[in-house]
Enzyme design. Structure first.
Site, mmCIF file in Angstrom:
data_model
loop_
_atom_site.group_PDB
_atom_site.id
_atom_site.type_symbol
_atom_site.label_atom_id
_atom_site.label_comp_id
_atom_site.label_asym_id
_atom_site.label_seq_id
_atom_site.Cartn_x
_atom_site.Cartn_y
_atom_site.Cartn_z
ATOM 1 N N ASP A 125 6.590 -10.299 -29.752
ATOM 2 C CA ASP A 125 6.568 -11.604 -30.415
ATOM 3 C C ASP A 125 7.369 -11.591 -31.708
ATOM 4 O OD1 ASP A 125 5.201 -13.452 -28.780
ATOM 5 O OD2 ASP A 125 3.329 -12.376 -29.146
ATOM 6 N N HIS B 103 0.805 -1.201 0.000
ATOM 7 C CA HIS B 103 0.000 0.000 0.000
ATOM 8 C C HIS B 103 0.851 1.271 0.000
ATOM 9 C CE1 HIS B 103 -3.415 2.356 0.504
ATOM 10 N NE2 HIS B 103 -2.741 3.045 1.389
HETATM 11 C C1 PEP Z 1 3.647 -8.102 -28.853
HETATM 12 O O1 PEP Z 1 3.781 -9.296 -29.131
HETATM 13 O O2 PEP Z 1 4.478 -7.228 -29.143
HETATM 14 C C2 PEP Z 1 2.434 -7.632 -28.140
HETATM 15 C C3 PEP Z 1 2.197 -6.354 -27.950
HETATM 16 O O3 PEP Z 1 1.588 -8.577 -27.665
HETATM 17 P P1 PEP Z 1 1.808 -9.403 -26.309
HETATM 18 O O4 PEP Z 1 2.982 -8.798 -25.588
HETATM 19 O O5 PEP Z 1 0.515 -9.299 -25.569
HETATM 20 O O6 PEP Z 1 2.100 -10.786 -26.839
HETATM 21 MG MG MG Z 2 2.105 -10.713 -29.007
#
Ligand code: PEP
Ligand code: MG
Length: 570
Positions: free
Chosen positions: A455, A189
């Protein structure tokens, strides 16, 4: 002394030791049924009075309370009236013949114990909230008058075992420049409140903090998580300079809030926020966000034991739309699988879950789930500027199939005579290399792209984004990744498609001018990162950004690229 820096900034001041008196049991037992009834009735009254006291704080201080303060007060009311606490106390009064005070002390101690021993750090931190609520009810039971709120001298640094929600809300923090506590974590908190009030804080310092005496000179370095007690003059001088520099930077960033992100030669860039619930919306606006570039909808599906119904989802998207002040909100359809599992959805055990049954692949396979989500988003689209985004697209066929299902969702709503925005804009995430390479083909199908570098990096470089052992290979500045990004932006623009980025790279200051030079239209990131990125955009021009882009694309390694960017971004 080392602790955890939870609210950045530097405070130099005098210690004020905030002490709490521990509640002790009297051991007095009840001797008749009448006494038991009276005691239950007394306990009930104490609960009501504790709630009244909080309601009174809400009314008296409504103008000065922040959203965080109000949320804390609401949680306190919920905990005070928690049926489990109440029934446990009543059981101790009825069965063990304990008086209400002792029964409450025991029940609260059990709950505190339970929470302190949980694995989850956030849940551990909630034990302090429960203890605080116990104290509030006990205060009513013992008939204690409101404890006088201490008056602090200017430049006070509060030193405490822990700081409870009611302490921070009732205390006048106008003279408080820092907090240091023995207990606590990033989600405690003290951390939440200190951050919301912009007061530097270090928590989790341990028992050594008990050595500090009232009026000792103290420095709280909330950036590095350090506490200095009676430091030498050179250290004070050094920190006085650091404090001024930090304040200047903070002031500069704050003053940017309402300024548009325009380069010195007039190119307007959109800065939006990545959010996962409706409350994040306020933070986005507070930090100057101009909309939402990514609403991750997974949170809505987690922490439950069945899929949310169309109506439950509709309510959620509607609240987001209503709070969006008509700014665009990109709602990403569910991206489960990979590392995100739902307890009630039996996903197969896979050898390579990140390359497996996930995101749009599940949605195209389980049309029932997909159509439910699409109908809910469509229904909410009359309350704000919502757009739909499909994650993990690897080929054109997936987009066409997803669009067909969207058309079916629209047809169902038409048949049911439910309103929706028929022209809702559709986009895809570019996070698989095949999608980045075929951006020219995919662009013909949709209204916008959003590059998911988190990704995209993992798939381009074959580096598991969760694996710490190979994290040095996870590198958005790898020329391979940069060429893909550049291709997506170029092909998007050739086809009149707006190109944004919602992966973490969008919030990396080292990448800002490079991405600007590539022509990225929209940078979407966590709300707190927006002012920093804006400060870079407004101090630079497109000619410089294009020059940086050109130079970087001629380099053959990430090492050279990062060294060069470090130099130009200094
Ligand atoms: C990404 O892959 O860049 C993205 C924004 O999606 P997440 O991080 O939710 O996989
Ligand atoms: Mg992603």
């Amino acid at each position: 002394m080392k602790g955890i820096g939870v609210s950045p900034g530097i405070a130099i001041g005098k210690a004020f030791i905030l002490k709490k008196t521990e509640a002790v049991s009297s051991g007095i037992l009840l001797s008749s049924k009448a006494e038991v009834l009276l005691e239950i009735e007394r306990f009930d009254r104490a609960i009501n009075r504790a709630v009244d006291e909080i309601e009174a704080i809400k009314t008296e201080r409504q103008l000065s309370l922040s959203n965080e303060d109000l949320a804390v007060l609401e949680t306190q009311i919920e905990l005070i009236t928690d049926p489990q606490v109440k029934s446990d106390v009543i059981e101790k009064i009825e069965t063990d013949k304990k008086n209400a005070n002792d029964a409450l002390i025991e029940v609260i101690a059990n709950f505190v114990d339970l929470f302190e021993n949980m694995d989850d750090e956030y849940m551990q931190a909630r034990s302090a909230d429960i203890k605080d609520v116990g104290d509030l009810i006990l205060k009513q039971l013992v008939g204690q008058a409101k404890s006088p709120i201490p008056k602090f001298e200017p430049h006070t640094i509060i030193i405490a075992q822990d700081i409870s929600p009611s302490d921070t809300i009732t205390m006048d923090t106008s003279h408080v420049t820092g907090f240091a506590t023995q207990a606590g974590s990033k989600t405690s908190h003290t951390a939440i409140i200190a951050k919301s009030k912009g007061i530097p804080a270090v928590v989790g310092c341990g028992p050594e903090l008990g050595k500090i005496l009232n009026n000792d000179a103290v420095i709280v370095d909330g950036i590095n998580g350090l506490i200095y007690i009676n430091p030498a003059q050179e250290i004070i001088d050094d920190y006085t300079i650091k404090r001024a520099a930090y304040k200047q930077l903070e002031g500069e960033l704050k003053s940017l809030k309402d300024k548009p992100a325009i380069t010195t030669d007039g190119k307007k860039i959109t800065l939006s926020a990545n959010i996962s619930d409706a409350d994040d919306m306020e933070k986005a606006f507070e930090n100057g966000g101009e909309g939402v570039g990514l609403l991750r909808t997974e949170l809505l599906f987690m922490d439950r034991d069945s899929f949310p119904t169309e109506n439950e989802q509709f309510e959620f998207y509607k609240v987001v739309a209503l709070r969006s002040r008509n700014k665009p909100v990109i709602v990403r359809t569910i991206d489960i699988g990979g590392d995100k599992h739902l307890p009630y959805f039996n996903l197969p055990v896979e050898l390579n879950p990140f390359l497996g049954y996930r995101a749009i692949r599940i949605c195209l396979d389980r049309k029932d789930l997909f159509i439910t989500q699409l109908k809910a988003i469509l229904r909410a689209s009359v309350f704000g500027d919502l757009k739909i985004m499909f994650p993990m697209i690897s080929n054109v066929q997936e987009i066409r199939s997803a669009k067909n299902i969207l058309e079916e969702a629209k047809a169902e709503l038409l048949k049911q005579q439910v309103a929706f925005n028929a022209d809702i804009k559709i986009g895809i995430m570019i996070e698989i290399p095949s999608a980045a390479i075929t951006a020219d083909i995919l662009a013909k199908e949709i209204d916008f792209f959003s590059i998911g570098t988190n990704d995209l990096c993992q798939y381009t470089l074959a580096v598991d984004r969760m694996n710490e052992k190979i994290s040095h290979l996870y590198d958005p500045f790898n020329p391979g990744v940069l060429r893909l990004i550049s291709n997506v932006i170029e092909q998007g623009h050739k086809n009149n498609v707006h190109v944004g980025m919602c992966g973490e790279m969008a919030s990396d200051p080292m990448a800002t001018l490079l991405l600007l030079g590539m022509g990225l239209d929209d940078f979407s990131m966590s709300a707190a990162s927006i002012p920093g990125i804006k400060s870079i955009i407004i101090k630079n021009n497109m000619a410089k950004a294009k020059e940086i882009y050109k130079t970087v694309m001629e380099m053959d390694s990430s090492e050279k690229i990062t060294a060069y960017l470090q130099e130009v971004m200094q």
